[in-house]
Write a protein that holds these residues in place. Structure first.
Motif, PDB file in Angstrom:
ATOM      1  N   ARG A 135       0.867  -1.178   0.000  1.00 43.70           N
ATOM      2  CA  ARG A 135       0.000   0.000   0.000  1.00 43.70           C
ATOM      3  C   ARG A 135       0.902   1.227   0.000  1.00 43.70           C
ATOM      4  NH1 ARG A 135      -2.311  -1.435   5.908  1.00 43.70           N
ATOM      5  NH2 ARG A 135      -0.509  -0.776   7.104  1.00 43.70           N
ATOM      6  N   PRO A 136       0.395   2.363  -0.366  1.00 44.38           N
ATOM      7  CA  PRO A 136       1.257   3.548  -0.460  1.00 44.38           C
ATOM      8  C   PRO A 136       2.071   3.774   0.824  1.00 44.38           C
ATOM      9  CG  PRO A 136      -0.900   4.014  -1.379  1.00 44.38           C
ATOM     10  CD  PRO A 136      -0.986   2.649  -0.729  1.00 44.38           C
ATOM     11  N   GLY A 137       3.382   3.828   0.651  1.00 44.03           N
ATOM     12  CA  GLY A 137       4.287   4.107   1.763  1.00 44.03           C
ATOM     13  C   GLY A 137       4.549   2.933   2.685  1.00 44.03           C
ATOM     14  N   ASP A 138       3.989   1.768   2.389  1.00 39.82           N
ATOM     15  CA  ASP A 138       4.106   0.625   3.296  1.00 39.82           C
ATOM     16  C   ASP A 138       4.135  -0.663   2.473  1.00 39.82           C
ATOM     17  OD1 ASP A 138       4.189  -0.897   5.592  1.00 39.82           O
ATOM     18  OD2 ASP A 138       2.151  -0.408   6.249  1.00 39.82           O
ATOM     19  N   HIS A 139       5.309  -1.263   2.358  1.00 38.22           N
ATOM     20  CA  HIS A 139       5.497  -2.423   1.497  1.00 38.22           C
ATOM     21  C   HIS A 139       6.297  -3.494   2.240  1.00 38.22           C
ATOM     22  CE1 HIS A 139       4.357   0.220  -1.845  1.00 38.22           C
ATOM     23  NE2 HIS A 139       5.161   1.099  -1.287  1.00 38.22           N
ATOM     24  N   VAL A 140       5.948  -4.762   2.042  1.00 40.94           N
ATOM     25  CA  VAL A 140       6.688  -5.883   2.625  1.00 40.94           C
ATOM     26  C   VAL A 140       6.735  -7.020   1.618  1.00 40.94           C
ATOM     27  CG1 VAL A 140       6.797  -7.599   4.487  1.00 40.94           C
ATOM     28  CG2 VAL A 140       5.983  -5.285   4.978  1.00 40.94           C
ATOM     29  N   LEU A 141       7.937  -7.576   1.407  1.00 36.62           N
ATOM     30  CA  LEU A 141       8.158  -8.739   0.557  1.00 36.62           C
ATOM     31  C   LEU A 141       8.804  -9.842   1.368  1.00 36.62           C
ATOM     32  CD1 LEU A 141       9.943  -7.215  -2.579  1.00 36.62           C
ATOM     33  CD2 LEU A 141       7.522  -7.774  -2.342  1.00 36.62           C
ATOM     34  N   MET A 142       8.457 -11.078   1.057  1.00 36.96           N
ATOM     35  CA  MET A 142       9.153 -12.253   1.571  1.00 36.96           C
ATOM     36  C   MET A 142       9.587 -13.040   0.345  1.00 36.96           C
ATOM     37  SD  MET A 142       8.894 -12.096   4.978  1.00 36.96           S
ATOM     38  CE  MET A 142       9.160 -13.722   5.596  1.00 36.96           C
ATOM     39  N   ILE A 143      10.839 -13.475   0.337  1.00 36.71           N
ATOM     40  CA  ILE A 143      11.367 -14.197  -0.816  1.00 36.71           C
ATOM     41  C   ILE A 143      11.946 -15.508  -0.300  1.00 36.71           C
ATOM     42  CG2 ILE A 143      12.864 -14.042  -2.836  1.00 36.71           C
ATOM     43  CD1 ILE A 143      12.929 -10.946  -2.278  1.00 36.71           C
ATOM     44  N   PHE A 144      11.453 -16.633  -0.843  1.00 36.81           N
ATOM     45  CA  PHE A 144      11.778 -17.955  -0.319  1.00 36.81           C
ATOM     46  C   PHE A 144      12.638 -18.757  -1.297  1.00 36.81           C
ATOM     47  CE2 PHE A 144       7.717 -16.666   1.448  1.00 36.81           C
ATOM     48  CZ  PHE A 144       7.882 -16.906   2.794  1.00 36.81           C
ATOM     49  N   ARG A 145      13.434 -19.634  -0.731  1.00 33.44           N
ATOM     50  CA  ARG A 145      14.186 -20.616  -1.515  1.00 33.44           C
ATOM     51  C   ARG A 145      13.785 -21.993  -1.007  1.00 33.44           C
ATOM     52  NH1 ARG A 145      20.345 -19.428  -1.379  1.00 33.44           N
ATOM     53  NH2 ARG A 145      20.127 -20.405   0.653  1.00 33.44           N
ATOM     54  N   ASP A 146      13.917 -23.010  -1.855  1.00 28.70           N
ATOM     55  CA  ASP A 146      13.446 -24.354  -1.507  1.00 28.70           C
ATOM     56  C   ASP A 146      14.076 -24.930  -0.243  1.00 28.70           C
ATOM     57  OD1 ASP A 146      11.675 -24.385  -3.626  1.00 28.70           O
ATOM     58  OD2 ASP A 146      13.032 -25.478  -4.957  1.00 28.70           O
ATOM     59  N   ASP A 147      15.278 -24.479   0.124  1.00 22.88           N
ATOM     60  CA  ASP A 147      15.928 -25.005   1.330  1.00 22.88           C
ATOM     61  C   ASP A 147      15.492 -24.303   2.609  1.00 22.88           C
ATOM     62  OD1 ASP A 147      17.233 -22.561   1.134  1.00 22.88           O
ATOM     63  OD2 ASP A 147      19.247 -23.406   1.090  1.00 22.88           O
ATOM     64  N   GLY A 148      14.478 -23.440   2.505  1.00 22.36           N
ATOM     65  CA  GLY A 148      13.966 -22.750   3.684  1.00 22.36           C
ATOM     66  C   GLY A 148      14.580 -21.390   3.924  1.00 22.36           C
ATOM     67  N   ALA A 149      15.566 -20.990   3.117  1.00 24.32           N
ATOM     68  CA  ALA A 149      16.153 -19.651   3.261  1.00 24.32           C
ATOM     69  C   ALA A 149      15.105 -18.608   2.885  1.00 24.32           C
ATOM     70  CB  ALA A 149      17.392 -19.514   2.385  1.00 24.32           C
ATOM     71  N   ILE A 150      15.183 -17.471   3.558  1.00 16.16           N
ATOM     72  CA  ILE A 150      14.222 -16.392   3.334  1.00 16.16           C
ATOM     73  C   ILE A 150      14.969 -15.061   3.313  1.00 16.16           C
ATOM     74  CG2 ILE A 150      12.254 -15.120   4.276  1.00 16.16           C
ATOM     75  CD1 ILE A 150      11.433 -17.666   5.720  1.00 16.16           C
ATOM     76  N   VAL A 151      14.555 -14.195   2.409  1.00 17.49           N
ATOM     77  CA  VAL A 151      14.958 -12.787   2.436  1.00 17.49           C
ATOM     78  C   VAL A 151      13.686 -12.000   2.691  1.00 17.49           C
ATOM     79  CG1 VAL A 151      15.843 -10.843   1.088  1.00 17.49           C
ATOM     80  CG2 VAL A 151      16.897 -13.106   0.859  1.00 17.49           C
ATOM     81  N   ASP A 152      13.737 -11.074   3.643  1.00 18.70           N
ATOM     82  CA  ASP A 152      12.583 -10.228   3.894  1.00 18.70           C
ATOM     83  C   ASP A 152      12.994  -8.777   3.754  1.00 18.70           C
ATOM     84  OD1 ASP A 152      12.932  -9.261   6.991  1.00 18.70           O
ATOM     85  OD2 ASP A 152      13.572 -11.344   6.757  1.00 18.70           O
ATOM     86  N   LEU A 153      12.094  -7.998   3.188  1.00 16.02           N
ATOM     87  CA  LEU A 153      12.358  -6.601   2.886  1.00 16.02           C
ATOM     88  C   LEU A 153      11.076  -5.826   3.078  1.00 16.02           C
ATOM     89  CD1 LEU A 153      14.450  -4.603   1.513  1.00 16.02           C
ATOM     90  CD2 LEU A 153      13.236  -5.113  -0.606  1.00 16.02           C
ATOM     91  N   GLY A 154      11.162  -4.719   3.763  1.00 18.77           N
ATOM     92  CA  GLY A 154       9.981  -3.895   3.953  1.00 18.77           C
ATOM     93  C   GLY A 154      10.351  -2.443   4.141  1.00 18.77           C
ATOM     94  N   THR A 155       9.389  -1.586   3.862  1.00 19.54           N
ATOM     95  CA  THR A 155       9.599  -0.161   4.090  1.00 19.54           C
ATOM     96  C   THR A 155       8.301   0.475   4.556  1.00 19.54           C
ATOM     97  OG1 THR A 155      10.536   1.881   3.176  1.00 19.54           O
ATOM     98  CG2 THR A 155       9.126   0.600   1.704  1.00 19.54           C
ATOM     99  N   GLU A 156       8.437   1.298   5.532  1.00 25.30           N
ATOM    100  CA  GLU A 156       7.379   2.188   5.990  1.00 25.30           C
ATOM    101  C   GLU A 156       8.102   3.410   6.516  1.00 25.30           C
ATOM    102  OE1 GLU A 156       3.227   2.268   8.481  1.00 25.30           O
ATOM    103  OE2 GLU A 156       4.822   0.976   9.221  1.00 25.30           O
ATOM    104  N   LEU A 157       8.464   3.416   7.789  1.00 25.19           N
ATOM    105  CA  LEU A 157       9.276   4.518   8.300  1.00 25.19           C
ATOM    106  C   LEU A 157      10.727   4.374   7.865  1.00 25.19           C
ATOM    107  CD1 LEU A 157       7.824   4.720  11.926  1.00 25.19           C
ATOM    108  CD2 LEU A 157       7.238   6.136   9.930  1.00 25.19           C
ATOM    109  N   ASN A 158      11.224   3.146   7.851  1.00 28.16           N
ATOM    110  CA  ASN A 158      12.575   2.822   7.401  1.00 28.16           C
ATOM    111  C   ASN A 158      12.486   1.666   6.416  1.00 28.16           C
ATOM    112  OD1 ASN A 158      13.838   4.624   9.320  1.00 28.16           O
ATOM    113  ND2 ASN A 158      13.439   3.088  10.887  1.00 28.16           N
ATOM    114  N   LEU A 159      13.512   1.486   5.602  1.00 32.40           N
ATOM    115  CA  LEU A 159      13.616   0.275   4.800  1.00 32.40           C
ATOM    116  C   LEU A 159      14.439  -0.708   5.619  1.00 32.40           C
ATOM    117  CD1 LEU A 159      13.921  -0.405   1.178  1.00 32.40           C
ATOM    118  CD2 LEU A 159      15.799  -1.255   2.547  1.00 32.40           C
ATOM    119  N   VAL A 160      13.953  -1.937   5.748  1.00 38.93           N
ATOM    120  CA  VAL A 160      14.631  -2.953   6.546  1.00 38.93           C
ATOM    121  C   VAL A 160      14.820  -4.201   5.687  1.00 38.93           C
ATOM    122  CG1 VAL A 160      14.570  -4.350   8.649  1.00 38.93           C
ATOM    123  CG2 VAL A 160      13.576  -2.047   8.653  1.00 38.93           C
TER     124      VAL A 160
END
Length: 171
Positions: A135-160
């Motif tokens: 949604r405007p100004g507030d975004h979150v992604l989760m990115i998965f790999r078959d071995d269970g690894a995850i990358v997470d990325l989000g932004t609202e007040l800060n990008l993390v």
């Protein structure tokens, strides 16, 4: 998005992969021997951690290229735990430190950030991102790999930006 959510998402992804594999073999759940073989086939937790940290460096560089150099701040939250998906085995997963851009990014920059992250994670065997929030100004992604690894990325007040290795053997 904290380490607890990342671990929960990792556990769910790994359980799904193992269950699908077991179903393909005609059983409901993998045997202990199958779990042990799967865990033993993976790189050590130390190797996985190094690879994860290198990938996060690549992601930060790709974001800097996409939207201009950023003042990344590192929040040390490096944590480790056993693996629920490999019960009774000596596995471990690690969450990375969090990488933060104070003030976040604009919605226009977010589109470029998402493209940059998707490219790098794709090169490391991850699936396309799952949009958790958009949604405007507030975004979150989760990115998965078959071995269970995850990358997470989000932004609202800060990008993390953060990641979890998935389960790997202890050395």
């Amino acid at each position: 998005m904290g380490p607890g959510l990342t671990r929960t998402m990792t556990a769910a992804a790994t359980a799904a992969v193992l269950t699908l594999g077991a179903c393909a073999m005609g059983t409901d759940e993998p045997t202990q021997d199958e779990l042990a073989a799967e865990l033993a086939s993976r790189p050590s937790i130390e190797e996985a951690t190094v690879a994860q940290d290198e990938m996060l460096t690549e992601i930060r560089a790709a974001i800097d290229t996409a939207i201009g150099p950023q003042n990344w701040r590192r929040k040390e939250v490096h944590s480790a735990s056993g693996c629920r998906d490999f019960p009774g085995l000596d596995g471990m997963e690690r969450d990375s430190d969090r990488w933060i851009i104070d003030g976040g990014v604009t919605d226009q920059e977010w589109d470029l950030v998402e493209q940059a992250v998707t490219t790098v994670t794709g090169e490391h065997g991850f699936h396309p991102p799952e949009v958790i929030l958009d949604r405007p100004g507030d975004h979150v992604l989760m990115i998965f790999r078959d071995d269970g690894a995850i990358v997470d990325l989000g932004t609202e007040l800060n990008l993390v930006l953060g990641a979890s290795t998935g389960c790997h053997p202890r050395t």
